[in-house]
Design a protein around this motif. Sequence first.
Motif, PDB file in Angstrom:
ATOM      1  N   ILE B  76       0.858  -1.187   0.000  1.00 33.98           N
ATOM      2  CA  ILE B  76       0.000   0.000   0.000  1.00 33.98           C
ATOM      3  C   ILE B  76       0.896   1.240   0.000  1.00 33.98           C
ATOM      4  CG2 ILE B  76      -0.219  -0.040   2.543  1.00 33.98           C
ATOM      5  CD1 ILE B  76      -3.074   1.087   2.192  1.00 33.98           C
ATOM      6  N   GLY B  77       0.553   2.212  -0.837  1.00 30.68           N
ATOM      7  CA  GLY B  77       1.311   3.457  -0.852  1.00 30.68           C
ATOM      8  C   GLY B  77       0.969   4.302   0.373  1.00 30.68           C
ATOM      9  N   VAL B  78       1.962   5.007   0.884  1.00 27.59           N
ATOM     10  CA  VAL B  78       1.758   5.836   2.071  1.00 27.59           C
ATOM     11  C   VAL B  78       2.424   7.188   1.832  1.00 27.59           C
ATOM     12  CG1 VAL B  78       2.215   6.080   4.542  1.00 27.59           C
ATOM     13  CG2 VAL B  78       1.772   3.802   3.591  1.00 27.59           C
ATOM     14  N   ILE B  79       1.694   8.265   2.059  1.00 24.78           N
ATOM     15  CA  ILE B  79       2.323   9.590   2.028  1.00 24.78           C
ATOM     16  C   ILE B  79       2.294  10.160   3.440  1.00 24.78           C
ATOM     17  CG2 ILE B  79       2.084  11.967   1.214  1.00 24.78           C
ATOM     18  CD1 ILE B  79       1.138  10.835  -1.467  1.00 24.78           C
ATOM     19  N   ILE B  80       3.468  10.487   3.958  1.00 29.33           N
ATOM     20  CA  ILE B  80       3.545  11.056   5.309  1.00 29.33           C
ATOM     21  C   ILE B  80       4.366  12.339   5.280  1.00 29.33           C
ATOM     22  CG2 ILE B  80       3.288   8.946   6.694  1.00 29.33           C
ATOM     23  CD1 ILE B  80       6.363   8.825   6.789  1.00 29.33           C
ATOM     24  N   ALA B  97       8.993  18.221   4.439  1.00 22.46           N
ATOM     25  CA  ALA B  97       8.861  17.289   3.317  1.00 22.46           C
ATOM     26  C   ALA B  97       7.657  16.367   3.417  1.00 22.46           C
ATOM     27  CB  ALA B  97      10.128  16.438   3.204  1.00 22.46           C
ATOM     28  N   ALA B  98       7.185  15.932   2.232  1.00 25.72           N
ATOM     29  CA  ALA B  98       6.184  14.877   2.110  1.00 25.72           C
ATOM     30  C   ALA B  98       6.865  13.677   1.476  1.00 25.72           C
ATOM     31  CB  ALA B  98       5.021  15.352   1.252  1.00 25.72           C
ATOM     32  N   TRP B  99       6.741  12.536   2.108  1.00 18.53           N
ATOM     33  CA  TRP B  99       7.439  11.323   1.688  1.00 18.53           C
ATOM     34  C   TRP B  99       6.444  10.331   1.095  1.00 18.53           C
ATOM     35  CZ3 TRP B  99      12.744  10.428   3.349  1.00 18.53           C
ATOM     36  CH2 TRP B  99      13.268  11.456   4.149  1.00 18.53           C
ATOM     37  N   LEU B 100       6.750   9.836  -0.101  1.00 21.09           N
ATOM     38  CA  LEU B 100       5.946   8.760  -0.682  1.00 21.09           C
ATOM     39  C   LEU B 100       6.656   7.432  -0.416  1.00 21.09           C
ATOM     40  CD1 LEU B 100       3.691   7.534  -2.446  1.00 21.09           C
ATOM     41  CD2 LEU B 100       5.092   8.081  -4.457  1.00 21.09           C
ATOM     42  N   LEU B 101       5.979   6.564   0.325  1.00 20.09           N
ATOM     43  CA  LEU B 101       6.535   5.248   0.678  1.00 20.09           C
ATOM     44  C   LEU B 101       5.727   4.171  -0.044  1.00 20.09           C
ATOM     45  CD1 LEU B 101       6.593   5.843   4.561  1.00 20.09           C
ATOM     46  CD2 LEU B 101       8.341   6.507   2.878  1.00 20.09           C
ATOM     47  N   VAL B 106      11.296   4.248   0.487  1.00 21.31           N
ATOM     48  CA  VAL B 106      10.996   5.608   0.060  1.00 21.31           C
ATOM     49  C   VAL B 106      11.029   5.678  -1.465  1.00 21.31           C
ATOM     50  CG1 VAL B 106      11.760   8.017   0.114  1.00 21.31           C
ATOM     51  CG2 VAL B 106      11.983   6.590   2.169  1.00 21.31           C
ATOM     52  N   GLN B 107       9.912   6.127  -2.064  1.00 22.57           N
ATOM     53  CA  GLN B 107       9.844   6.213  -3.525  1.00 22.57           C
ATOM     54  C   GLN B 107      10.104   7.623  -4.026  1.00 22.57           C
ATOM     55  OE1 GLN B 107       9.406   3.603  -5.509  1.00 22.57           O
ATOM     56  NE2 GLN B 107       9.013   2.103  -3.888  1.00 22.57           N
ATOM     57  N   GLY B 108       9.875   8.588  -3.165  1.00 28.30           N
ATOM     58  CA  GLY B 108      10.079   9.973  -3.595  1.00 28.30           C
ATOM     59  C   GLY B 108       9.770  10.936  -2.455  1.00 28.30           C
ATOM     60  N   VAL B 109      10.267  12.145  -2.609  1.00 23.11           N
ATOM     61  CA  VAL B 109      10.057  13.169  -1.583  1.00 23.11           C
ATOM     62  C   VAL B 109       9.711  14.482  -2.270  1.00 23.11           C
ATOM     63  CG1 VAL B 109      11.028  14.238   0.494  1.00 23.11           C
ATOM     64  CG2 VAL B 109      11.927  12.062  -0.288  1.00 23.11           C
ATOM     65  N   ALA B 110       8.758  15.208  -1.716  1.00 18.49           N
ATOM     66  CA  ALA B 110       8.458  16.556  -2.205  1.00 18.49           C
ATOM     67  C   ALA B 110       8.716  17.540  -1.066  1.00 18.49           C
ATOM     68  CB  ALA B 110       7.002  16.637  -2.655  1.00 18.49           C
ATOM     69  N   VAL B 135       6.753  15.952 -10.147  1.00 20.65           N
ATOM     70  CA  VAL B 135       5.632  15.101  -9.760  1.00 20.65           C
ATOM     71  C   VAL B 135       6.182  13.752  -9.316  1.00 20.65           C
ATOM     72  CG1 VAL B 135       3.998  16.217 -11.334  1.00 20.65           C
ATOM     73  CG2 VAL B 135       5.302  14.234 -12.123  1.00 20.65           C
ATOM     74  N   LEU B 136       5.407  13.049  -8.491  1.00 19.22           N
ATOM     75  CA  LEU B 136       5.799  11.718  -8.039  1.00 19.22           C
ATOM     76  C   LEU B 136       4.884  10.697  -8.718  1.00 19.22           C
ATOM     77  CD1 LEU B 136       6.350  12.321  -4.213  1.00 19.22           C
ATOM     78  CD2 LEU B 136       8.008  12.445  -6.074  1.00 19.22           C
ATOM     79  N   GLU B 137       5.442   9.604  -9.169  1.00 18.45           N
ATOM     80  CA  GLU B 137       4.642   8.583  -9.842  1.00 18.45           C
ATOM     81  C   GLU B 137       4.233   7.497  -8.856  1.00 18.45           C
ATOM     82  OE1 GLU B 137       5.701   9.180 -14.415  1.00 18.45           O
ATOM     83  OE2 GLU B 137       4.774   7.369 -13.589  1.00 18.45           O
ATOM     84  N   PHE B 138       2.976   7.112  -8.951  1.00 24.74           N
ATOM     85  CA  PHE B 138       2.488   6.002  -8.136  1.00 24.74           C
ATOM     86  C   PHE B 138       1.438   5.224  -8.920  1.00 24.74           C
ATOM     87  CE2 PHE B 138      -0.596   4.316  -5.017  1.00 24.74           C
ATOM     88  CZ  PHE B 138       0.239   3.426  -4.357  1.00 24.74           C
TER      89      PHE B 138
END
Lengths: 569, 569
Positions: B76-80, B97-101, B106-110, B135-138
């Motif tokens: 499951i993708g998680v943004i924290i 920062a916002a982290w895409l897990l 970690v898949q990406g950070v904004a 942009v982050l891809e999911f």
Amino acid sequence: MKIALAQQNYHIGNFSSNTNKILDAIGEARKQGADLVVFSELCVCGYPPRDFLEFDDFINQCYAAVETIAKVSVDIGVIIGSPARNPAKEGKDLFNAAWLLYQGKVQGVAYKTCLPTYDVFDEYRYFEPAFEWNVLEFKGKKIALTICEDMWALSENPLYRVCPMDQLIGQQPDLMINISASPFDYDHDEDRKEVVKANIRRYQLPMFYVNCVGSQTEIVFDGGSLVYAASGELVKEGKYFEEDLLVVDLEEMNNLQQAPDEVIRLLDKDMRVSKIEDPEKIIDYLTAENNIRQIHDALILGIRDYFSKMGFKKSILGSSGGIDSAVTLALACEALGKENVRAILMPSQFSTDHSVNDAVTLSQNLGNPYDIIPIKPVFDAFLESLAPVFGDLPFSVAEENIQSRTRGNLVMAISNKFGYILLNTSNKSELATGYGTLYGDMAGGLSVLGDVYKMQVFALARFINREKEIIPNNILVKPPSAELRPGQKDSDSLPEYEVLDKVLYQYIERRKSPDDIIRMGIDDSLVQRVLKLVNTNEYKRNQFCPIIRVSAKAFGVGRRMPIVGKYLS
Amino acid sequence: MKIALAQQNYHIGNFSSNTNKILDAIGEARKQGADLVVFSELCVCGYPPRDFLEFDDFINQCYAAVETIAKVSVDIGVIIGSPARNPAKEGKDLFNAAWLLYQGKVQGVAYKTCLPTYDVFDEYRYFEPAFEWNVLEFKGKKIALTICEDMWALSENPLYRVCPMDQLIGQQPDLMINISASPFDYDHDEDRKEVVKANIRRYQLPMFYVNCVGSQTEIVFDGGSLVYAASGELVKEGKYFEEDLLVVDLEEMNNLQQAPDEVIRLLDKDMRVSKIEDPEKIIDYLTAENNIRQIHDALILGIRDYFSKMGFKKSILGSSGGIDSAVTLALACEALGKENVRAILMPSQFSTDHSVNDAVTLSQNLGNPYDIIPIKPVFDAFLESLAPVFGDLPFSVAEENIQSRTRGNLVMAISNKFGYILLNTSNKSELATGYGTLYGDMAGGLSVLGDVYKMQVFALARFINREKEIIPNNILVKPPSAELRPGQKDSDSLPEYEVLDKVLYQYIERRKSPDDIIRMGIDDSLVQRVLKLVNTNEYKRNQFCPIIRVSAKAFGVGRRMPIVGKYLS
């Protein structure tokens, strides 16, 4: 070309007083033949003006003052600091600006790029950073004009992504002028010289650095304006903790020989973290005579300016016979005059005789008025009133605090009756650990020692006694005690101050982790206990009065902690 | 794709509790079939962490929590939200920062671009603004991921020079996600919807907006997370003042019809200044039922969270028979349970019988425990102890304050004895004008009504009584009085509250000049007197406890004024 630097003491928001001071210095500079006179950052409104800057009316008053000052600039150039409105729609509404006035009007404006927003500073709260840079011309010279923090972005590791002097140097300026409002701490004067020298080394230009002086509530500005030749030679240095006017001839300066090569420290973005690594040297550093002398002078100025700017003359304080109130009393007598400091001795049934005697001797030595008001009758009245609620619960911290608050109430009553300001006597070690009573010994309008660790309070006492015994020696040698229950000692509740202050310094000034501090050879459980005390007492410090700031990290406006936070607690 | 928004109540610095909450919501989102679950800004450490961010150890703990959470993101993708270290040497050390897990890592950070540094916000104190955008891809979708203030830069007159969505839109994202920590004030929920709609109108994309909920000392977060379709339709709205989990199917949303055209307000940089221009409508606006209901709910949450996060259960307060303590008591009973609120009635010789009777009736209506402790014995003991100093000077504010401080001392003593927290009962009108006694009625651990004007306190009382008479009607109708001298009324010292609150609102919330306010038809000398009271009492408010913030400009951390300032004073 003759350049004058006016190092003055402003009062925030007091436009008429600030403008008059500036006009006086322009007159004096003119008399001394200056072509240009330079004032410090935001001199027109005083620094830091904080949220006054959000009032359009306040900004209008700044503009009106600039206009008044411009009118006298007919025959002499003037550089002043005052906010400028941002002409663009995007971004914050204001710039922090330096204005060049000459021939009766505004000739140019430079905006500040590096906006300090850490510790006591909030500049990005109000100002847009500059994004264009131009030298200003005056009498055929090109001036690279920057504001305070703008000159601090030189290291390999700077706090800002843009260095304004790097932008300006391509326009081939003839000299650098930096107008500052750079607060004192007992590390900072040396850093400031290093930074100025690093700028000269890099840009090979003479530097005129003007700082303000005076105290604004908690922040003390120490002056120490500087003129350096392009050669690296220190040409002139302003007084410390006093107003001053320096006048220098630019051409004479430019004839100076190259100064001998020296190693210049480049200060990185952690520069404001105190520098002592070796735990064995911390106490020596904190109590070093040069630091203690500077702290002494800063506290005197801090007390004096707080009273004069608030419009008060007389102070009051509780004098317990302990070292903190003794040092506070001695400093207050020096700052305000002994006749303006009233000591109130408020012994309880747990006070030892020597405490009262020591406090009496102290006031006799100083020559200040004092009264003795025992607190037992009021304490007993409280206990009687509370008996139905307390029942037969044992004596506890509640009863200790009643005594402390009875004292707070007595001194506040006298303060209210006669229009005195209550000076608070708590030290930084106590405040850090919450070893004090809200509304009791934590009461007061201004904290004199709240940024001075206990070991430094002792050193201050020795400094005050350097020529003769003002503070009775017994006060320096007896073990510290709050005397709120029989035989109480600080060391019942707290580690020895020599250890405590070391831990506090590592945690507060240097933001070290518990593990870091333990690795320095201090007992694990002691470190955890102390840090827990620091973090769980944030709610108390949050209600504390302003503290005269002397260190790189004082409690108060420069240290902003969550109250409901749960970290190392 | 199913997206879940987790609207949760975090505790600053309490990593284990925050992480567990996040893990629980991930589990629940997984159970509901979500592909991606999104959390609010800085959820890992709680918002605002303030100077905890300066501790390297604190940042390490944030990273450790991110790692723990990443491990469960296998399916499951998680943004924290969590701070990220700045890899560059230049600039501040951290990003917000916002982290895409996903897939356990970690898949990406904004990074956040627009860093609010006004009112209660200090983000530029800690964070470097983003200067690159991707942009982050999911799962084949491109997400334009921004953080809170990033979406507020849309007007013609924005506070920031860069708009991050304008940077991202060129990369053709499929949806916008904004993670926020957006505090409540009684104007703000409508603004927030306008801003989200303005983003949708401009970028023609669906928007997922997640906010946190809960109170952090003074700042209340109200939740109200939002999901809007690209069509402009509101798809889902989170609860207010409660935790919530919203799950939405992105494809279903994208099939929605275009919503009917509506006028969208673009909020310029002054958006946070309250909007009521017409002076005749100010009191109606301040006391409008919708605003009062929101304030009521925010105060309940503010009290409850302060106690639970500080680890306390029981409260105490002085109950005078006046409206402020009555409303505070009623709110506290609702927030904490009537058995956890102890009222102390402390009549003086100047208290009227009806005050005590009203206070007794109030506690009987509420069912909370109360005690009566007359203050005369302690007051007399103070006067006797002070007689040698006071001599035969007449009764003055000093004697009034002794009574108030005696009460403060009594409730603090009970508080210390039993481990209660003292709730303060001062209102915003009193705090503004300094109509209160330091260490007396200004004592307390948390101010319930310090951001509520007196006219709003009356409206709150009516709201509390909406179904039955909880606060005795007599308390609502009698003229306000401090009862510290015979026959005293608030109106002896202050203008009528209906006029006073109007002036205060114009000055505090709207930063109007005296001339502006006078032009609204209010008496010249009254305006000047009130503004002088506001500005000369900064030193009192500086020592006041945290105030639960409900307006766009509360006293405390969001309003930073010089104490030695001399402006309109």
